[in-house]
Design a protein around this motif. Structure first.
Motif, short mmCIF file in Angstrom:
data_model
loop_
_atom_site.label_atom_id
_atom_site.label_comp_id
_atom_site.label_asym_id
_atom_site.label_seq_id
_atom_site.Cartn_x
_atom_site.Cartn_y
_atom_site.Cartn_z
N SER A 114 0.85 -1.20 0.00
CA SER A 114 0.00 0.00 0.00
C SER A 114 0.88 1.24 0.00
N PHE A 115 0.25 2.39 -0.29
CA PHE A 115 0.94 3.67 -0.16
C PHE A 115 -0.08 4.74 0.20
N GLY A 157 -14.09 -7.31 -13.58
CA GLY A 157 -12.72 -7.64 -14.00
C GLY A 157 -11.92 -6.40 -14.35
N LYS A 158 -12.54 -5.22 -14.26
CA LYS A 158 -11.84 -3.97 -14.56
C LYS A 158 -11.22 -3.41 -13.29
N ARG A 159 -10.18 -2.60 -13.47
CA ARG A 159 -9.44 -2.09 -12.33
C ARG A 159 -9.29 -0.57 -12.39
N MET A 160 -8.82 0.00 -11.29
CA MET A 160 -8.61 1.44 -11.19
C MET A 160 -7.11 1.71 -11.18
N TRP A 161 -6.72 2.68 -11.99
CA TRP A 161 -5.33 3.09 -12.10
C TRP A 161 -5.16 4.48 -11.49
N PHE A 162 -3.98 4.73 -10.93
CA PHE A 162 -3.63 6.05 -10.42
C PHE A 162 -2.38 6.51 -11.15
N GLU A 163 -2.37 7.82 -11.47
CA GLU A 163 -1.27 8.40 -12.25
C GLU A 163 -0.69 9.59 -11.49
N ALA A 175 -4.45 0.27 -8.25
CA ALA A 175 -4.66 0.20 -6.80
C ALA A 175 -6.14 0.29 -6.46
N GLN A 176 -6.43 -0.07 -5.22
CA GLN A 176 -7.78 0.01 -4.68
C GLN A 176 -7.85 1.12 -3.64
N THR A 180 -4.40 0.42 -1.73
CA THR A 180 -3.88 -0.94 -1.74
C THR A 180 -3.36 -1.25 -3.15
N ILE A 181 -2.10 -1.59 -3.25
CA ILE A 181 -1.46 -1.82 -4.55
C ILE A 181 -1.83 -3.19 -5.10
N GLU A 182 -2.42 -3.19 -6.29
CA GLU A 182 -2.66 -4.44 -7.02
C GLU A 182 -1.48 -4.76 -7.93
N GLU A 183 -1.01 -3.72 -8.62
CA GLU A 183 0.10 -3.92 -9.56
C GLU A 183 0.80 -2.59 -9.78
N TYR A 184 2.10 -2.58 -9.53
CA TYR A 184 2.88 -1.38 -9.80
C TYR A 184 3.33 -1.43 -11.25
N LYS A 185 3.01 -0.39 -12.02
CA LYS A 185 3.35 -0.34 -13.44
C LYS A 185 4.63 0.43 -13.70
N GLY A 186 4.98 1.38 -12.83
CA GLY A 186 6.16 2.20 -13.04
C GLY A 186 5.89 3.34 -14.00
#
Length: 160
Positions: free
Chosen positions: A68-69, A97-103, A117-118, A141-147
């Motif tokens: 998480s962050f 099945g869709k997710r939320m992204w943060f930029e 993340a959630q 809550t981090i699902e996947e870090y994309k960088g």
């Protein structure tokens, strides 16, 4: 070469997948962001020692983001409404099945930081102190870090 880059002008926002597994093409800026916690990538160590070794030997294992962050938000009626919308948008994704992204966009870079993340399930209570700015910490809550990837400009929104 620049001596360094200021944190002034950094913006943060979110987008929801229209196609599961594909980065959104539209992101909405979130306002009055006070701080964004870092995401570390720490690899586990797998013991690769053998009987003949007098000192343990290791190989790199699975990477861990910490899970998480935090995102600190200047808490106002307007930012409260924004984050309620984030939570509502995320709730609307459940079961699709869709997710939320943060930029995170840093001025001067061609790319931006992305993480899937959630958001929290409810607006947390901020800490209260005398003569202090009211800041609420949203823990994602981090699902996947994309960088770093090609940035997506934020949609036009009203600023506070």
């Amino acid at each position: 070469m620049e001596a360094g880059i200021s944190a002034l002008g950094i913006t943060f926002g979110y987008g929801v997948e229209t196609t599961a597994g594909t980065k959104p093409t539209a992101f909405t800026q979130l306002h009055r962001i006070n701080s964004i916690g870092g995401i570390t990538i720490e690899n586990e160590q797998i013991d690769a020692s053998a009987l003949e070794d007098f000192v343990n030997r290791y190989v790199r294992g699975r990477a861990d983001t910490g899970g998480s962050f935090p995102v600190g938000v200047n808490f106002t009626p307007e930012t409260n409404a924004e984050w309620k919308e984030v939570i509502s948008d995320y709730t609307g994704l459940e079961g699709t099945g869709k997710r939320m992204w943060f930029e995170t966009i840093v001025p001067g870079f061609e790319e931006a930081f992305f993480v899937v993340a959630q958001p929290p399930t409810a607006i947390p209570q901020p800490e209260f102190g005398q003569n202090e700015l009211l800041v609420v910490e949203m823990t994602l809550t981090i699902e996947e870090y994309k960088g770093m990837e090609e940035k997506v400009a934020f949609s036009a929104t009203t600023s506070f």
